[in-house]
Design a protein around this motif. Structure first.
Motif: not given
Length: 162
Positions: A52-53, A58-59, A122-123, A131-133
């Motif tokens: 997901g991340f 990528v999108a 956090v995940s 948060h970087p993603f």
């Protein structure tokens, strides 16, 4: 000046697309590793989260390249019947409105990422900061907005419309 901005948008789009390709390959490796390990031992922990991340990055990183290369779908059946100045105006307006939308999307996504930093979110499965993603997704929105702004300027200053 527009040629300079166009070159910058091209380089930016290529860099982000290269990163998107790297992350896409990473997703494929992760998915294959998960399938193989699931068959012979235990699955890779957190595969769904990472997919997901990475998929979001990528999108968003692919958007600017798609806009520069007109790789998206466009409905031109109606506009093709109008005179060139009307088509040019519609194209410029569409690009400008899209630019504004993606600036707002980037701002709001960046605000959300900043909130995640503040709250130390956090995940769920991997317990990693994500948060970087989210910041990367905001950067993809801003890159698309930049490409759209350059496209708007190019449309408004073009000698003639094809």
């Amino acid at each position: 000046m527009i040629n300079f901005l166009d070159k910058i948008s091209g380089v930016l789009a290529k860099i982000l697309t290269g990163l998107a390709g790297f992350f896409l390959v990473s997703m494929m490796v992760l998915a294959c590793a998960n399938m193989v390990l699931r068959a012979v031992w235990v699955p890779v922990q957190g595969t769904y989260e990472m997919m997901g991340f990475l998929g979001a990055v990528v999108a968003s990183f692919s958007l600017a390249f798609a806009q520069r290369n007109k790789a998206h779908i466009a409905v031109g059946i109606l506009l093709a019947r109008f005179p060139a100045p009307v088509r040019r105006g519609a194209d410029a307006l569409t690009n400008a409105v899209s630019c504004a939308f993606f600036i707002l999307a980037g701002i709001e996504t960046g605000k959300w990422a900043a909130f995640l930093v503040q709250t130390n979110e956090v995940s769920e499965t991997l317990q990693i900061i994500y948060h970087p993603f989210v910041f990367a997704s905001a950067a993809g929105c801003f890159a698309l907005a930049f490409v759209l702004a350059v496209d708007t300027l190019k449309t408004l200053t073009a000698e003639k419309v094809a």
